[in-house]
Enzyme design. Structure first.
Site, PDB file in Angstrom:
ATOM      1  N   SER A   1     -11.095  -0.466  -1.179  1.00  0.00           N
ATOM      2  CA  SER A   1      -9.833  -0.460  -0.435  1.00  0.00           C
ATOM      3  C   SER A   1     -10.065  -0.767   1.033  1.00  0.00           C
ATOM      4  O   SER A   1      -9.188  -1.297   1.718  1.00  0.00           O
ATOM      5  CB  SER A   1      -9.155   0.909  -0.552  1.00  0.00           C
ATOM      6  OG  SER A   1      -8.538   1.074  -1.794  1.00  0.00           O
TER       7      SER A   1
ATOM      8  N   HIS B   1      -3.716   6.026   3.490  1.00  0.00           N
ATOM      9  CA  HIS B   1      -4.383   4.838   2.958  1.00  0.00           C
ATOM     10  C   HIS B   1      -3.790   3.556   3.531  1.00  0.00           C
ATOM     11  O   HIS B   1      -4.511   2.661   3.978  1.00  0.00           O
ATOM     12  CB  HIS B   1      -4.272   4.868   1.434  1.00  0.00           C
ATOM     13  CG  HIS B   1      -5.165   3.910   0.717  1.00  0.00           C
ATOM     14  ND1 HIS B   1      -4.830   2.593   0.510  1.00  0.00           N
ATOM     15  CD2 HIS B   1      -6.381   4.076   0.132  1.00  0.00           C
ATOM     16  CE1 HIS B   1      -5.787   1.993  -0.168  1.00  0.00           C
ATOM     17  NE2 HIS B   1      -6.748   2.863  -0.413  1.00  0.00           N
TER      18      HIS B   1
ATOM     19  N   ASP C   1       0.841  -1.194   0.000  1.00  0.00           N
ATOM     20  CA  ASP C   1       0.000   0.000   0.000  1.00  0.00           C
ATOM     21  C   ASP C   1       0.881   1.251   0.000  1.00  0.00           C
ATOM     22  O   ASP C   1       1.953   1.256  -0.622  1.00  0.00           O
ATOM     23  CB  ASP C   1      -0.932  -0.027   1.218  1.00  0.00           C
ATOM     24  CG  ASP C   1      -2.274   0.640   0.958  1.00  0.00           C
ATOM     25  OD1 ASP C   1      -2.280   1.865   0.773  1.00  0.00           O
ATOM     26  OD2 ASP C   1      -3.303  -0.059   0.948  1.00  0.00           O
TER      27      ASP C   1
END
Length: 735
Positions: free
Chosen positions: A516, A222, A149
């Site tokens: 996600s 994220h 990620d």
């Protein structure tokens, strides 16, 4: 200025940047070579100080001596596959193609990044000391989750290691030095951290040292969010400005985490492949990747993330990818290889309610993370009529302050806002715009209700990408759905919740949406199953997750599709919504080996050289070439008839393994799709011991084309024994 977002779906956070081409004649490629075909002349170039891949590139310098720039090696993929990534000119590429042992050269590709309530909503009601998957000796496992990620914020309380045993001795990974990151940032929870940016730089990307960390440290948020969702520790009183308050925890809060940073703001296939290969070598048990391509799908043999996922599967690693955020259109699902768990996104029974009342008395419910006072009787202005380029999205600097000050502004989807806002669905958005268009002096009031519980859920999110599977139509994708809307999880200490530079707020947890967010839920649950069933293969874990998924919501109704206001089909939710409690004890499993998957690739009529991208030197047998793709021992059925065909029959074989009660009998129950007939033989499976395998056949006959559901109809096949219900969805399509 007050803001309404008149979006067709919930606003998504994405991390993606436009990247310029570094050179008109240079491009980065992922190169595969067959070392078994290396000639004696080529072998003589290799020495103790010069590995084979560098020798290959050196030979290209001689072949293209007029080139101003020599080839540049970025990564070597030595252990998991024979290949490397390098920046090459067109002449160098042609020279490489003429070399003995050359297999393929695939251009670098840009990809994009696609919780307090979810454990309770998923049925993980226990905490420490409580019976269930989180209880007892199960918690003391050493299962390792690799998170590919945007990095991680190592100091976050979600990654503390209190009470954990020492790092597993089998772990081969490291904690790499970099900007504001050193080995001391790792602990018994965060046991590894690496970063990869060669492909991003080679593609023309730039890393601004003032805005990004050249290390595994996360600035986007994220990666921190997804890592804590999958395996974050228990944190009490987690919330965002008082919203969603509760105890935050990952799906497997005692799991070890290894972070692999590949997104800078752009993510390239070269860097992701390097990270996946390194994760395999390091010794992870589960890989979670909340990213993917938004471009047209390509055959599996051309997608190196698919190839790397196969190598991970072969190494015993469970791999989960997000399905993508390009819904609700059909054929938008990505990451569809059958050995990958492809995860869709759906809602939970928690929402953040705001109510808008128009001047004509119409009211609509939306969502908002604002917790302040109500806005009463303010004028409405449409953003696209109140500024310059980008004003319809209310982009920074696009709105004219004189036209919007003290008003509610209608903004189309596409931007994050700091000011009070309400997010509306398609029907409400159209009503608001119609009211604005037909009223001389439109006004509205907004009331912010805060956190609400007890909603009908789950419902599949409109943004979640949909099937059918464009690359492998004989496999239903996505595989499963999980919570992906308004998920609260960890956030970097120096990043604002909106990611806007102008936003000076800082938070410990943030709420964002997307596939996600649903992907790490499933990855974490797979880790939970792995800790209980250490001998299960990745396919067995995947089967358990799929066959125990449910299709009815918390009100006993079929799971709804927010995009179409009807029941969600398997092309939206796959087998259904993940159920971690039942998945730990599924009764039966559909196991699949690496050899089975290679036979499947042969059944797709891939050439030997294409199949060799997965298994070097492999040659498909005549038997494999005669196989049907639908014979893959998958826990679902996708049946495709030609549009004009009538009374055509496909018969598929499946084998199930008993992992429930030694002596047990299962009877089949079939919900037959419209326009088809289904015959199962035998109708009863009687097991006498654990791990016994029994097979059955299913014959599907297309009677007529179903015109009511866009050429497809749906049903299910369920094996029932006591409390066990081993369910497989059926999708019948007319092409």
């Amino acid at each position: 200025m007050k803001i309404i977002n008149a979006a067709m779906m919930l606003l998504l956070l994405a991390v993606m940047a436009a990247i310029s081409t570094a050179s008109a004649d240079e491009q980065t490629y992922i190169v595969r070579m067959d070392k078994t075909k290396i000639t004696n002349t080529y072998s003589s170039l290799v020495s103790s100080t010069k590995p084979w891949h560098q020798a290959v590139l050196d030979s290209l310098i001689d072949a293209s001596s007029m080139e101003a720039t020599p080839p540049e090696l970025l990564y070597s993929y030595e252990t998991a596959l024979s290949g490397f990534a390098a920046k090459l000119s067109s002449k160098q590429l042609e020279s490489l193609k003429n070399m003995d042992g050359f297999m393929s050269a695939v251009p670098n590709k840009m990809l994009s990044l696609h919780t307090t309530r979810s454990p309770l909503f998923l049925g993980l009601t226990g905490m420490k000391g409580v019976k269930g998957p989180w209880s007892g000796s199960n918690l003391h496992s050493d299962v390792i989750i690799g998170v590919v990620d945007s990095g991680i914020w190592p100091e976050h309380v979600s990654f503390q290691d209190h009470g954990l045993s020492p790092v597993p001795e089998r772990w081969k990974g490291v904690c790499e030095n970099g900007t504001r990151f050193s080995p001391s940032n790792c602990n018994k929870k965060l046991i590894g951290a690496r970063y990869f940016y060669g492909g991003y730089i080679a593609a023309g990307g730039k890393i601004n040292d003032k805005e990004e960390y050249k290390s595994a440290r996360d600035v986007s948020g994220h990666g921190t969010h997804t890592a804590s969702t999958a395996g974050g520790d228990i944190v009490e009183n987690a919330n965002l400005f008082g919203l969603a308050n509760g105890t935050a925890t990952g799906m497997r809060y005692t799991a070890r985490i290894a972070a692999y940073k590949v997104c800078w703001p752009g993510c390239t296939s070269v860097d992701i492949l390097a990270a996946m290969v390194k994760a395999i070598e390091d010794g992870v048990d589960v890989l979670t990747l909340s990213l993917g391509s938004e471009s047209e799908a390509v055959p599996y043999w051309q997608d190196y993330l698919v190839i790397a996922s196969y190598l991970a599967f072969k190494s015993g690693i469970f791999v989960a990818f997000s399905a993508g955020n390009s819904g609700p259109d059909a054929y938008t699902v990505v990451n569809t290889a059958p050995w990958i768990m492809t995860v869709a996104a759906s809602t939970m029974d928690r929402s953040f309610v705001a109510i808008i009342e128009l001047g004509n008395g119409e009211t609509f419910e939306g969502s908002s993370f604002y917790t302040g006072k109500a806005l009463k009787g303010l004028p409405i202005v449409y953003g696209k009529t109140a500024g310059n380029l980008g004003a319809e999205y209310c982009l920074s600097g696009s709105l004219d302050p004189k036209l919007v000050k003290g008003k509610i502004v209608i903004c189309e989807q596409g931007i994050v806002h700091v000011l009070p806002d309400i997010f509306l669905g398609a029907i409400a958005s159209k009503a608001v715009i119609k009211y604005w268009n037909t009223t001389k002096a439109p006004t509205a009031s907004i009331v912010f209700k805060g956190t609400m519980y007890g909603n009908q859920a789950p419902k599949v999110a409109a943004f979640s990408s949909r099937g059918p599977n464009l690359v492998g139509p004989d496999v239903i994708k996505p595989d499963i759905t999980a919570p992906g809307v308004d998920i609260l999880a960890a956030w970097p200490a120096e990043t604002s919740p909106s990611r806007l530079k102008s936003d000076k707020r800082r938070v410990l947890f943030n709420i964002i949406s997307g596939t996600s967010m649903s992907c790490p839920h499933v990855s974490g649950i797979a880790t939970l199953i792995k800790s209980k069933h250490k001998d299960w293969s990745p396919a067995a874990i995947k089967s358990a997750l799929m066959t125990t998924a449910y299709t009815l919501d918390n009100k006993g109704k079929p799971i709804a599709d927010l995009a179409f206001y009807n029941s969600a089909s398997p092309f939206a939710i796959g087998s259904g919504h993940v159920d971690p409690m039942k998945a730990t004890d599924p009764g039966l499993i559909y196991n699949i080996t690496a050899e089975d998957y290679i036979s499947y690739l042969c059944s797709l009529h891939y050439t030997d050289s294409q199949v060799s991208m997965f298994e070097e030197g492999y040659q498909c047998t005549p038997t494999e070439l005669r196989m049907q793709p639908g014979d893959l021992n998958y826990p679902s059925f996708a049946v495709n008839f030609k549009q004009k065909a009538r009374n055509v029959t496909f018969t598929y074989k499946r084998t199930v393994t008993n992992v429930g009660i030694p002596k047990s009998t299962y009877k089949v129950s079939v919900e037959v799709p419209k326009g088809a007939s289904v015959i199962v033989s035998p109708k009863v499976l009687s097991f006498t011991e654990l791990n016994e395998e029994l097979s059955y056949e299913v014959s599907f006959t297309g009677l007529s084309r179903n015109k009511t559901v866009a050429g497809s109809s749906f049903g299910s096949l369920v094996w029932v024994s006591g409390n066990y219900r081993v369910r497989s969805p059926i999708a019948v399509s007319w092409k």
